[in-house]
Design a protein around this motif. Structure first.
Motif, PDB file in Angstrom:
ATOM      1  N   HIS A   8       0.730  -1.109  -0.212  1.00 34.22           N
ATOM      2  CA  HIS A   8      -0.080   0.176  -0.026  1.00 34.22           C
ATOM      3  C   HIS A   8       1.128   1.016   0.081  1.00 34.22           C
ATOM      4  CE1 HIS A   8      -2.393   3.124   1.512  1.00 34.22           C
ATOM      5  NE2 HIS A   8      -3.541   3.618   1.390  1.00 34.22           N
ATOM      6  N   ALA A   9       1.965   0.971   0.643  1.00 31.83           N
ATOM      7  CA  ALA A   9       2.373   2.360   0.708  1.00 31.83           C
ATOM      8  C   ALA A   9       3.391   2.620  -0.327  1.00 31.83           C
ATOM      9  CB  ALA A   9       4.175   2.137   2.326  1.00 31.83           C
ATOM     10  N   ASN A  10       3.816   1.375  -1.227  1.00 34.78           N
ATOM     11  CA  ASN A  10       4.627   1.936  -2.498  1.00 34.78           C
ATOM     12  C   ASN A  10       3.285   1.966  -3.606  1.00 34.78           C
ATOM     13  OD1 ASN A  10       5.076   0.307  -5.657  1.00 34.78           O
ATOM     14  ND2 ASN A  10       7.045   1.025  -4.296  1.00 34.78           N
ATOM     15  N   CYS A  11       2.301   1.822  -3.629  1.00 30.56           N
ATOM     16  CA  CYS A  11       0.867   2.621  -4.310  1.00 30.56           C
ATOM     17  C   CYS A  11       1.489   4.055  -4.460  1.00 30.56           C
ATOM     18  CB  CYS A  11       0.156   1.942  -4.070  1.00 30.56           C
ATOM     19  SG  CYS A  11       0.013  -0.330  -5.063  1.00 30.56           S
ATOM     20  N   LEU A  12       1.301   4.488  -2.617  1.00 39.43           N
ATOM     21  CA  LEU A  12       1.068   6.046  -2.762  1.00 39.43           C
ATOM     22  C   LEU A  12       2.016   6.217  -2.774  1.00 39.43           C
ATOM     23  CD1 LEU A  12      -0.669   5.781   0.700  1.00 39.43           C
ATOM     24  CD2 LEU A  12      -1.401   6.170  -1.348  1.00 39.43           C
ATOM     25  N   GLU A  13       3.436   6.417  -2.470  1.00 40.75           N
ATOM     26  CA  GLU A  13       4.631   6.667  -3.095  1.00 40.75           C
ATOM     27  C   GLU A  13       4.627   7.229  -4.701  1.00 40.75           C
ATOM     28  OE1 GLU A  13       7.407   3.870  -2.382  1.00 40.75           O
ATOM     29  OE2 GLU A  13       7.716   4.153  -0.064  1.00 40.75           O
ATOM     30  N   ASN A  14       4.110   6.494  -5.411  1.00 39.81           N
ATOM     31  CA  ASN A  14       4.195   6.565  -7.123  1.00 39.81           C
ATOM     32  C   ASN A  14       2.947   7.358  -7.805  1.00 39.81           C
ATOM     33  OD1 ASN A  14       6.237   4.532  -8.111  1.00 39.81           O
ATOM     34  ND2 ASN A  14       5.266   3.187  -6.754  1.00 39.81           N
ATOM     35  N   LEU A  15       1.840   7.709  -6.295  1.00 39.79           N
ATOM     36  CA  LEU A  15       0.407   7.686  -6.876  1.00 39.79           C
ATOM     37  C   LEU A  15       0.259   8.476  -7.948  1.00 39.79           C
ATOM     38  CD1 LEU A  15      -2.687   7.787  -7.871  1.00 39.79           C
ATOM     39  CD2 LEU A  15      -2.566   7.657  -5.582  1.00 39.79           C
ATOM     40  N   PRO A  16       1.701  10.500  -6.453  1.00 40.60           N
ATOM     41  CA  PRO A  16       1.447  11.913  -7.237  1.00 40.60           C
ATOM     42  C   PRO A  16       2.640  11.915  -8.680  1.00 40.60           C
ATOM     43  CG  PRO A  16       2.130  11.039  -5.096  1.00 40.60           C
ATOM     44  CD  PRO A  16       2.209  10.263  -5.314  1.00 40.60           C
ATOM     45  N   LEU A  17       3.300  10.981  -9.303  1.00 38.84           N
ATOM     46  CA  LEU A  17       3.916  11.030 -10.647  1.00 38.84           C
ATOM     47  C   LEU A  17       2.758  10.530 -11.790  1.00 38.84           C
ATOM     48  CD1 LEU A  17       6.869   9.050 -10.018  1.00 38.84           C
ATOM     49  CD2 LEU A  17       6.804  11.866  -9.770  1.00 38.84           C
ATOM     50  N   GLN A  18       2.402   9.425 -11.096  1.00 36.88           N
ATOM     51  CA  GLN A  18       1.418   8.257 -12.332  1.00 36.88           C
ATOM     52  C   GLN A  18       0.303   9.654 -12.533  1.00 36.88           C
ATOM     53  OE1 GLN A  18       0.888   5.527  -9.945  1.00 36.88           O
ATOM     54  NE2 GLN A  18       2.468   3.887 -11.686  1.00 36.88           N
ATOM     55  N   ALA A  19      -0.376   9.910 -11.619  1.00 34.27           N
ATOM     56  CA  ALA A  19      -1.455  10.984 -11.344  1.00 34.27           C
ATOM     57  C   ALA A  19      -1.646  12.006 -12.197  1.00 34.27           C
ATOM     58  CB  ALA A  19      -2.389  11.730 -10.043  1.00 34.27           C
ATOM     59  N   ALA A  20      -0.103  12.630 -11.751  1.00 33.81           N
ATOM     60  CA  ALA A  20       0.411  14.225 -12.796  1.00 33.81           C
ATOM     61  C   ALA A  20       0.254  13.838 -14.085  1.00 33.81           C
ATOM     62  CB  ALA A  20       1.671  14.664 -11.359  1.00 33.81           C
ATOM     63  N   VAL A  21       0.851  13.332 -14.477  1.00 32.44           N
ATOM     64  CA  VAL A  21       1.246  12.238 -15.796  1.00 32.44           C
ATOM     65  C   VAL A  21      -0.763  12.621 -16.096  1.00 32.44           C
ATOM     66  CG1 VAL A  21       2.216  11.081 -17.912  1.00 32.44           C
ATOM     67  CG2 VAL A  21       3.252  12.079 -15.817  1.00 32.44           C
ATOM     68  N   LEU A  22      -1.058  11.568 -15.594  1.00 29.12           N
ATOM     69  CA  LEU A  22      -2.313  11.710 -16.757  1.00 29.12           C
ATOM     70  C   LEU A  22      -3.424  12.885 -16.417  1.00 29.12           C
ATOM     71  CD1 LEU A  22      -3.142   7.851 -15.307  1.00 29.12           C
ATOM     72  CD2 LEU A  22      -2.429   8.963 -17.733  1.00 29.12           C
ATOM     73  N   LEU A  23      -3.207  13.848 -15.641  1.00 31.85           N
ATOM     74  CA  LEU A  23      -4.532  15.069 -15.519  1.00 31.85           C
ATOM     75  C   LEU A  23      -3.873  16.317 -16.135  1.00 31.85           C
ATOM     76  CD1 LEU A  23      -4.400  14.851 -11.485  1.00 31.85           C
ATOM     77  CD2 LEU A  23      -6.239  14.487 -13.141  1.00 31.85           C
ATOM     78  N   TYR A  24      -1.910  16.465 -15.946  1.00 36.69           N
ATOM     79  CA  TYR A  24      -2.179  17.374 -16.843  1.00 36.69           C
ATOM     80  C   TYR A  24      -2.796  17.075 -18.885  1.00 36.69           C
ATOM     81  CZ  TYR A  24       1.407  19.916 -20.157  1.00 36.69           C
ATOM     82  OH  TYR A  24       1.659  20.478 -20.939  1.00 36.69           O
ATOM     83  N   ALA A  25      -2.291  15.775 -19.132  1.00 36.19           N
ATOM     84  CA  ALA A  25      -2.848  15.215 -20.391  1.00 36.19           C
ATOM     85  C   ALA A  25      -4.268  15.556 -20.498  1.00 36.19           C
ATOM     86  CB  ALA A  25      -2.278  13.858 -20.668  1.00 36.19           C
ATOM     87  N   MET A  26      -4.923  15.092 -19.450  1.00 38.31           N
ATOM     88  CA  MET A  26      -6.378  15.381 -19.922  1.00 38.31           C
ATOM     89  C   MET A  26      -6.761  16.559 -19.309  1.00 38.31           C
ATOM     90  SD  MET A  26      -7.897  12.581 -17.075  1.00 38.31           S
ATOM     91  CE  MET A  26      -7.793  10.753 -16.829  1.00 38.31           C
ATOM     92  N   HIS A  27      -6.298  17.735 -19.136  1.00 41.57           N
ATOM     93  CA  HIS A  27      -6.111  18.981 -18.339  1.00 41.57           C
ATOM     94  C   HIS A  27      -5.464  19.647 -19.787  1.00 41.57           C
ATOM     95  CE1 HIS A  27      -7.025  23.164 -17.206  1.00 41.57           C
ATOM     96  NE2 HIS A  27      -5.316  23.434 -17.704  1.00 41.57           N
ATOM     97  N   ALA A  28      -4.747  19.134 -20.615  1.00 44.01           N
ATOM     98  CA  ALA A  28      -4.599  19.920 -21.894  1.00 44.01           C
ATOM     99  C   ALA A  28      -5.115  19.922 -23.394  1.00 44.01           C
ATOM    100  CB  ALA A  28      -2.706  20.101 -22.576  1.00 44.01           C
ATOM    101  N   GLY A  29      -5.854  18.667 -22.641  1.00 38.18           N
ATOM    102  CA  GLY A  29      -6.705  17.771 -24.518  1.00 38.18           C
ATOM    103  C   GLY A  29      -5.749  16.850 -24.676  1.00 38.18           C
TER     104      GLY A  29
END
Length: 211
Positions: free
Chosen positions: A133-154
């Motif tokens: 669980h801790a490992n998932c939380l460590e990597n989640l910010p990087l993965q979510a940031a890239v995906l959210l940026y792609a969604m926001h920028a279309g």
């Protein structure tokens, strides 16, 4: 005769504080320490391998012909991957709460006796569950940031083709962690992590217009 005046004592000024390095200088120092410290040849090889995989993925996706039906189905791939990356650690947290609740209600442990890293959990699976669980939380910010940026920028057209593969690699890494910590499963976990790392780096190069 007039007496000579004694020399005035020199005024000692405190030395100026050393200049703090700028963020760019610190980043360069960290990069040099990582590249030149330890096995330099191996680390240069890892960097070159990463760049080679990025250009290989670029070449493979350029010549890919995707049917119209799959294009429409893949529009939401980035969103599905993002939701899955958030839902998976949430599910692991529910499992941790359930396990610890049973231990407390059964009188086997006190409610305030659990170590943050799960090292004093009675079962080996419980210890692996906390670390996974801790490992998932460590990597989640990087993965979510890239995906959210792609969604926001279309720019989800750049992330959709590999979004579900990223989610699958994340689930695979956690599953191997939960099963065992033996050498074979550690290597399998590293393979899943390396796939995620390669996809994230490839996305950054794409979104940055570098390839």
């Amino acid at each position: 005769p007039p007496q000579p005046q004694p020399p005035r004592p020199a005024i000692l000024r405190p030395p100026a504080p050393p200049r703090k390095p700028s963020p760019i200088e610190r980043a360069i120092d960290i990069a040099q320490a990582w590249l030149l410290g330890g096995n330099t040849v191996l680390r240069v090889g890892v960097v070159l391998l990463f760049l080679g995989l990025a250009f290989l993925l670029r070449y493979a996706t350029e010549g890919m012909v995707v049917p119209v039906e799959l294009r429409y189905a893949g529009v939401a791939a980035s969103a599905i991957a993002l939701l899955g990356l958030v839902a998976w650690p949430l599910l692991l947290m529910f499992l941790i709460i359930n396990q610890r609740g049973l231990l407390v209600l059964g009188g086997r442990m006190k409610v305030n006796a659990f170590a943050p890293d799960g090292s004093n959990t009675p079962s080996a699976f419980g210890q692996r569950l906390v670390r996974s669980h801790a490992n998932c939380l460590e990597n989640l910010p990087l993965q979510a940031a890239v995906l959210l940026y792609a969604m926001h920028a279309g720019q989800t057209a750049l992330t959709d083709p590999l979004a579900l593969l990223l989610l699958g690699a994340r689930l695979f890494q956690s599953a191997m962690h939960l099963i065992s910590t033996g050498p074979l499963f550690v290597w399998l976990r590293f393979a899943g992590f390396f796939i995620q790392l390669g996809i994230l780096g490839y996305w950054l190069l794409l979104l940055g217009g570098l390839i």
